[in-house]
Each structure stands twice: as structure tokens, then as C-alpha cells.
Design an enzyme around this catalytic site. Structure first.
Site, PDB file in Angstrom:
ATOM      1  N   LYS A  15       1.170  -1.794 -71.127  1.00 27.01           N
ATOM      2  CA  LYS A  15       1.328  -1.569 -69.607  1.00 27.01           C
ATOM      3  C   LYS A  15       2.052  -0.419 -69.104  1.00 27.01           C
ATOM      4  O   LYS A  15       1.528   0.395 -68.406  1.00 27.01           O
ATOM      5  CB  LYS A  15       2.032  -2.885 -68.929  1.00 27.01           C
ATOM      6  CG  LYS A  15       1.323  -4.156 -69.029  1.00 27.01           C
ATOM      7  CD  LYS A  15       2.126  -5.372 -68.132  1.00 27.01           C
ATOM      8  CE  LYS A  15       3.620  -5.721 -68.822  1.00 27.01           C
ATOM      9  NZ  LYS A  15       3.728  -6.175 -70.232  1.00 27.01           N
ATOM     10  N   ARG A  90       5.405 -11.768 -62.212  1.00 29.72           N
ATOM     11  CA  ARG A  90       5.284 -12.564 -63.399  1.00 29.72           C
ATOM     12  C   ARG A  90       5.456 -14.016 -63.159  1.00 29.72           C
ATOM     13  O   ARG A  90       5.809 -14.759 -64.204  1.00 29.72           O
ATOM     14  CB  ARG A  90       6.474 -12.047 -64.025  1.00 29.72           C
ATOM     15  CG  ARG A  90       6.320 -11.013 -65.449  1.00 29.72           C
ATOM     16  CD  ARG A  90       7.557 -10.565 -65.806  1.00 29.72           C
ATOM     17  NE  ARG A  90       7.371 -10.265 -67.375  1.00 29.72           N
ATOM     18  CZ  ARG A  90       7.483  -8.963 -67.665  1.00 29.72           C
ATOM     19  NH1 ARG A  90       7.586  -7.970 -66.686  1.00 29.72           N
ATOM     20  NH2 ARG A  90       7.482  -8.407 -68.917  1.00 29.72           N
ATOM     21  N   ARG A 129       8.133  -0.920 -82.361  1.00 27.29           N
ATOM     22  CA  ARG A 129       8.292  -0.017 -81.530  1.00 27.29           C
ATOM     23  C   ARG A 129       9.731   0.554 -81.499  1.00 27.29           C
ATOM     24  O   ARG A 129      10.597   0.059 -81.702  1.00 27.29           O
ATOM     25  CB  ARG A 129       8.312  -0.873 -79.995  1.00 27.29           C
ATOM     26  CG  ARG A 129       8.438  -0.065 -78.877  1.00 27.29           C
ATOM     27  CD  ARG A 129       7.950  -0.617 -77.525  1.00 27.29           C
ATOM     28  NE  ARG A 129       8.643  -2.151 -77.260  1.00 27.29           N
ATOM     29  CZ  ARG A 129       7.809  -2.736 -76.180  1.00 27.29           C
ATOM     30  NH1 ARG A 129       6.942  -2.330 -75.434  1.00 27.29           N
ATOM     31  NH2 ARG A 129       8.241  -3.816 -75.877  1.00 27.29           N
ATOM     32  N   ARG A 162      14.545  -1.865 -78.563  1.00 24.19           N
ATOM     33  CA  ARG A 162      14.904  -2.324 -77.422  1.00 24.19           C
ATOM     34  C   ARG A 162      15.499  -3.812 -77.793  1.00 24.19           C
ATOM     35  O   ARG A 162      15.612  -4.519 -78.483  1.00 24.19           O
ATOM     36  CB  ARG A 162      13.818  -2.602 -76.671  1.00 24.19           C
ATOM     37  CG  ARG A 162      13.672  -1.957 -75.347  1.00 24.19           C
ATOM     38  CD  ARG A 162      12.130  -2.148 -74.512  1.00 24.19           C
ATOM     39  NE  ARG A 162      11.980  -3.592 -74.167  1.00 24.19           N
ATOM     40  CZ  ARG A 162      10.887  -3.687 -73.483  1.00 24.19           C
ATOM     41  NH1 ARG A 162      10.111  -2.848 -73.023  1.00 24.19           N
ATOM     42  NH2 ARG A 162      10.772  -5.250 -73.195  1.00 24.19           N
ATOM     43  N   ARG A 173       9.689 -14.245 -75.251  1.00 24.31           N
ATOM     44  CA  ARG A 173       8.973 -13.484 -74.239  1.00 24.31           C
ATOM     45  C   ARG A 173       7.451 -13.910 -74.374  1.00 24.31           C
ATOM     46  O   ARG A 173       6.842 -14.098 -73.183  1.00 24.31           O
ATOM     47  CB  ARG A 173       9.221 -12.080 -74.474  1.00 24.31           C
ATOM     48  CG  ARG A 173      10.337 -11.516 -73.991  1.00 24.31           C
ATOM     49  CD  ARG A 173      10.572 -10.071 -74.681  1.00 24.31           C
ATOM     50  NE  ARG A 173       9.706  -9.087 -74.382  1.00 24.31           N
ATOM     51  CZ  ARG A 173       9.734  -8.131 -75.156  1.00 24.31           C
ATOM     52  NH1 ARG A 173      10.365  -7.837 -76.214  1.00 24.31           N
ATOM     53  NH2 ARG A 173       8.965  -6.968 -74.817  1.00 24.31           N
TER      54      ARG A 173
HETATM   55  P1  ADP Z   1       7.525  -6.370 -71.547  1.00 21.61           P
HETATM   56  O1  ADP Z   1       6.289  -6.470 -70.586  1.00 21.61           O
HETATM   57  O2  ADP Z   1       6.943  -5.389 -72.605  1.00 21.61           O
HETATM   58  O3  ADP Z   1       8.185  -7.563 -72.037  1.00 21.61           O
HETATM   59  P2  ADP Z   1       9.179  -5.304 -69.521  1.00 21.61           P
HETATM   60  O4  ADP Z   1       9.917  -4.061 -69.814  1.00 21.61           O
HETATM   61  O5  ADP Z   1       8.120  -5.390 -68.362  1.00 21.61           O
HETATM   62  O6  ADP Z   1       8.763  -5.504 -70.960  1.00 21.61           O
HETATM   63  O7  ADP Z   1      10.301  -6.571 -69.003  1.00 21.61           O
HETATM   64  C1  ADP Z   1      11.288  -6.577 -70.030  1.00 21.61           C
HETATM   65  C2  ADP Z   1      12.146  -7.937 -69.524  1.00 21.61           C
HETATM   66  O8  ADP Z   1      12.570  -7.882 -68.151  1.00 21.61           O
HETATM   67  C3  ADP Z   1      11.445  -9.045 -69.584  1.00 21.61           C
HETATM   68  O9  ADP Z   1      11.296  -9.973 -70.815  1.00 21.61           O
HETATM   69  C4  ADP Z   1      12.204  -9.944 -68.346  1.00 21.61           C
HETATM   70  O10 ADP Z   1      13.403 -10.382 -69.008  1.00 21.61           O
HETATM   71  C5  ADP Z   1      12.294  -8.773 -67.462  1.00 21.61           C
HETATM   72  N1  ADP Z   1      11.525  -8.731 -66.161  1.00 21.61           N
HETATM   73  C6  ADP Z   1      11.085  -7.564 -66.108  1.00 21.61           C
HETATM   74  N2  ADP Z   1      10.191  -7.802 -64.812  1.00 21.61           N
HETATM   75  C7  ADP Z   1      10.265  -9.188 -64.539  1.00 21.61           C
HETATM   76  C8  ADP Z   1       9.897  -9.952 -63.433  1.00 21.61           C
HETATM   77  N3  ADP Z   1       8.993  -9.568 -62.563  1.00 21.61           N
HETATM   78  N4  ADP Z   1      10.393 -11.081 -63.322  1.00 21.61           N
HETATM   79  C9  ADP Z   1      11.526 -11.590 -64.179  1.00 21.61           C
HETATM   80  N5  ADP Z   1      11.958 -10.876 -65.276  1.00 21.61           N
HETATM   81  C10 ADP Z   1      11.339  -9.547 -65.529  1.00 21.61           C
END
Ligand code: ADP
Length: 217
Positions: A15, A90, A129, A162, A173
Site C-alpha cells: 500500500k 480499517r 522488510r 519496524r 496484524r
Molecule cells: P501495515 O498495513 O503494513 O500493517 P501501517 O503502517 O498501515 O502498516 O499500520 C501500522 C499499524 O498502525 C497498524 O498495525 C495499527 O496498529 C496502526 N494503524 C494504522 N492505521 C490504523 C487505523 N486506521 N486504525 C487503527 N490502527 C491503525
């Protein structure tokens, strides 16, 4: 041309990589809740510390926190003509809140780009990663190794993992995605936001081409 876009998909579907490029090409802001949360964590704010405890465990950050962050961001002038949301919504309740905001502003989501990839590919992408601490460039030990192990090709910064890319957090996740986030797709369909399923396996340029065709050409 589509201007209010969402990019959706499991962790490590690509993404962030594609969203940055597409937003640049369309000249709209790339709004990534994960990046915004990590910035708050790096700044050490109270908000950031609270979010950090969820992220490290691979849990979703509570809706109220994410919503507050997002509402503030969408109100900035650069987001008035369009945006590419990455990692949001999400949960069903985040999707409802976005839908309500769109309704109030008399706007609509023009396209949802839903990236798809098999779980084995996702696990390998995440476990390999590496992110540059200096400039944020992303490498992968399996798919895109740095020329010099542990150092960034672009700025020679140290490559790091990360905090939520460790095995236990990754499992959590992926499980959160399956149980809580996947149902949001049905919400998009019910709201009549056009959903484009995009196969995200393959070379980066090839996948980008598929995304681009869905919204630009
Ligand atoms: P990825 O999609 O690779 O897991 P992101 O950088 O999009 O990574 O998100 C990392 C973390 O940030 C998620 O696992 C979550 O804990 C938090 N997060 C990001 N966006 C949201 C959201 N819209 N609602 C709740 N938690 C979020």
C-alpha cells in the site's frame, strides 16, 4: 479523473509504496494513518505513547484516536480537492465515520483500490522488510536487498526493522486484518464506492501499472 481514493489491503501488500507514487502522479496528498501514528510516536507526544502500546503488539489503535488524527488531517487545505487514504478505514466504525464526513461535504469516494496477495507472500515481505532510519527508503532482504548489507543505497543510513514487524506482532496484524478489516470491503460495496481488486503479486512496476489503469487511464 478519480481524486478521492482509498488504498486497502493486508499488511505488506504494498500500500505505502504504490500510494506514494500514485499520489505524486495525481498531485493529491498521500494520507497514511500508519505513518502519522509512527510520527507521533517518534515525537514522543502523549498521544504517540498511547498509540505505541497498541502498535507494538500488532493491535489496531482505538478508533477515537485514529479518527481524531484523520479528521484534523482531512480539514487541511491541501486535502480539499482530493486525497489518497492509505491504511484507513480499517474498521466498520471508521468507514462509517468517513462516509458521514463525505456526506456532510457532499463528496464521494471515487475508487477503492483493494490490493490482494497470498499470506505466504505477505509473511516473507514483512519478515524481510528493512527501513532506512535516515530517509525512510524501504528494502527487503529477499526481494530488494540493499547493495551493502544493513546500509541504505540512497543515503547510507542504517537499515532497521519496524517495531511491529517481529513474528508475534505480524501474526496479530494478519489476524486483525482477517477478522476486523476484511469486513470493511462489504461496507464499501454497500456504500457503492467502486472497488477495484488489484493483484499485488509481481514486479513493483507491473503492480503499479494495474493500479494506475484502474484510476488514471
Ligand atoms: P501495515 O498495513 O503494513 O500493517 P501501517 O503502517 O498501515 O502498516 O499500520 C501500522 C499499524 O498502525 C497498524 O498495525 C495499527 O496498529 C496502526 N494503524 C494504522 N492505521 C490504523 C487505523 N486506521 N486504525 C487503527 N490502527 C491503525
Amino acid at each position: 479523473m478519480s481524486k478521492r481514493l482509498l488504498i486497502f489491503g493486508p499488511p505488506a501488500a504494498g500500500k505505502g509504496t504504490h500510494a506514494k507514487r500514485l499520489a505524486g502522479e495525481l498531485r493529491i496528498p498521500h494520507i497514511a494513518t500508519g505513518d502519522m501514528l509512527r510520527k507521533a510516536i517518534d515525537e514522543g507526544t502523549q498521544f504517540g505513547r498511547h498509540a505505541d502500546s497498541f502498535i507494538r503488539r500488532g493491535e489496531l489503535v482505538p478508533d477515537e484516536l485514529v479518527m481524531a488524527l484523520l479528521q484534523e488531517r482531512l480539514a487541511k487545505p491541501d486535502a480539499l480537492q482530493g486525497f489518497l487514504l492509505d491504511g484507513f478505514p480499517r474498521t466498520i466504525s471508521q468507514a462509517r465515520a468517513l462516509d458521514a464526513r463525505m456526506g456532510e461535504q457532499d463528496e464521494a469516494i471515487d475508487a477503492v483500490l483493494a490490493l490482494e496477495a497470498p499470506i505466504e507472500v505477505l509473511v516473507k515481505r514483512i519478515s524481510g522488510r528493512q527501513i532506512c532510519a535516515g530517509c525512510g527508503a524501504v528494502f527487503n532482504r529477499f526481494f530488494r536487498p540493499a547493495k551493502l548489507a544493513g546500509r541504505c543505497d540512497d543515503c547510507d543510513g542504517a537499515l532497521t526493522q519496524r517495531s511491529d514487524d517481529g513474528e508475534a506482532a505480524v501474526r496479530q496484524r494478519l489476524e486483525q486484518y482477517r477478522a476486523v478489516t476484511t469486513p470493511v470491503l462489504a461496507f464499501f460495496q454497500a456504500a457503492q464506492w467502486p472497488v477495484h481488486a488489484i493483484d499485488s503479486v509481481g514486479d513493483v512496476d507491473e503492480v503499479y501499472g494495474r493500479l494506475r489503469r484502474a484510476v488514471v487511464d
